[in-house]
Design a protein around this motif. Structure first.
Motif, short mmCIF file in Angstrom:
data_model
loop_
_atom_site.label_atom_id
_atom_site.label_comp_id
_atom_site.label_asym_id
_atom_site.label_seq_id
_atom_site.Cartn_x
_atom_site.Cartn_y
_atom_site.Cartn_z
N UNK A 78 9.85 -12.31 -4.21
CA UNK A 78 8.65 -12.94 -5.04
C UNK A 78 8.03 -12.09 -6.21
N UNK A 79 8.75 -11.44 -6.54
CA UNK A 79 8.59 -10.44 -8.05
C UNK A 79 7.57 -9.53 -7.81
N UNK A 80 7.51 -9.10 -6.62
CA UNK A 80 6.34 -8.00 -6.26
C UNK A 80 6.81 -6.53 -6.15
N UNK A 81 8.20 -6.51 -5.93
CA UNK A 81 9.00 -5.47 -5.83
C UNK A 81 9.97 -5.16 -6.67
N UNK A 82 10.35 -3.85 -7.14
CA UNK A 82 11.84 -3.68 -7.84
C UNK A 82 12.60 -3.15 -6.99
N UNK A 83 13.74 -3.26 -6.88
CA UNK A 83 14.79 -2.56 -6.16
C UNK A 83 15.56 -1.78 -7.00
N UNK A 113 21.46 5.84 -3.28
CA UNK A 113 20.04 5.98 -3.04
C UNK A 113 19.25 4.75 -3.71
N UNK A 114 18.25 4.08 -2.69
CA UNK A 114 17.58 3.02 -3.20
C UNK A 114 16.27 3.40 -3.25
N UNK A 115 15.41 2.96 -4.52
CA UNK A 115 14.07 3.15 -4.67
C UNK A 115 13.55 1.82 -4.67
N UNK A 116 12.19 1.27 -4.08
CA UNK A 116 11.34 0.54 -4.48
C UNK A 116 10.18 0.69 -5.10
N UNK A 117 9.93 -0.25 -6.00
CA UNK A 117 8.74 0.10 -6.92
C UNK A 117 7.60 -1.26 -6.79
N UNK A 118 6.75 -0.94 -7.08
CA UNK A 118 5.70 -2.26 -7.24
C UNK A 118 5.95 -2.68 -8.86
N UNK A 119 5.90 -3.93 -8.80
CA UNK A 119 5.82 -4.68 -10.19
C UNK A 119 4.35 -4.51 -10.87
N UNK A 176 0.84 -1.16 -0.04
CA UNK A 176 0.21 0.07 -0.06
C UNK A 176 0.92 1.23 -0.04
N UNK A 177 1.90 1.33 1.02
CA UNK A 177 2.74 2.58 0.89
C UNK A 177 3.59 2.62 -0.42
N UNK A 178 3.97 1.62 -0.95
CA UNK A 178 4.89 1.71 -2.31
C UNK A 178 3.75 2.00 -3.45
N UNK A 179 2.50 1.79 -3.29
CA UNK A 179 1.49 1.91 -4.56
C UNK A 179 1.63 3.32 -5.40
N UNK A 180 2.16 4.38 -4.81
CA UNK A 180 1.98 5.67 -5.37
C UNK A 180 3.29 5.89 -6.03
N UNK A 181 4.03 5.04 -6.24
CA UNK A 181 5.22 5.14 -7.17
C UNK A 181 6.52 4.84 -6.32
N UNK A 182 7.44 5.11 -7.03
CA UNK A 182 8.88 4.78 -6.39
C UNK A 182 9.09 5.26 -4.91
N UNK A 183 9.61 4.67 -3.85
CA UNK A 183 9.62 5.11 -2.76
C UNK A 183 10.72 4.61 -2.03
N UNK A 184 11.50 5.44 -1.25
CA UNK A 184 12.82 4.93 -0.52
C UNK A 184 12.47 4.48 0.65
N UNK A 185 13.39 3.77 1.27
CA UNK A 185 13.44 2.88 2.44
C UNK A 185 12.81 3.72 3.62
N UNK A 186 13.74 4.89 3.96
CA UNK A 186 13.20 5.77 4.97
C UNK A 186 11.90 6.27 4.72
#
Length: 135
Positions: free
Chosen positions: A70-75, A84-90, A36-46
């Motif tokens: 599991x293939x649900x996020x890309x890093x 800088x590390x971003x996480x995004x939903x697949x 849910x938190x990552x649904x709006x686009x790329x998001x950082x760990x912090x």
């Protein structure tokens, strides 16, 4: 005429085990909140850490790692100092997010009815127990 296969209990159990493993992973409290938190686009760990109340750094790290596995996020790691590390939903996780929104909508629509049913059940159980009935 060809015979159709009617699933047996063994068939259901055989197919349910892998399915259960997937559902256990994606239905976990932290996994849902990260999705849910990552649904709006790329998001950082912090940003994730700040937006998910109660999650420890270690649990967030493990959850992110498992969702990526599991293939649900890309890093994505950007070669900056500090990195800088971003996480995004697949796309698969975006589909899951839409399902979670449907479930949330259902829960909101039926929240009052569920609360009333619980109250009626508890009242009936209290009356039965007060009359010497068994639980």
């Amino acid at each position: 005429m060809p015979r159709t296969h009617v699933p047996t209990a063994s068939d259901v159990i055989t197919h349910a085990c892998p399915m259960r493993e997937v559902l256990d992973r994606v239905a976990g409290k932290w996994s849902i909140l990260v999705i849910v938190a990552a649904a709006q686009g790329p998001v950082r760990f912090t940003e994730l850490e700040r937006s998910i109340e109660g999650i420890s750094r270690r649990m967030l790290t493990l959850t992110l790692r498992n969702l990526e596995r599991d293939g649900l996020l890309t890093r994505t790691v950007f070669p900056t100092v500090p990195p800088r590390v971003d996480y995004e939903l697949t796309p698969m996780a975006e589909e899951l997010h839409r399902s979670l929104l449907s479930l949330t909508d259902w829960a909101e629509r039926h929240r009052t009815a569920i609360t009333a049913a619980r109250s009626a059940y508890d009242t009936a159980r209290s009356a039965t127990n007060a009359d010497g009935g068994t639980s």
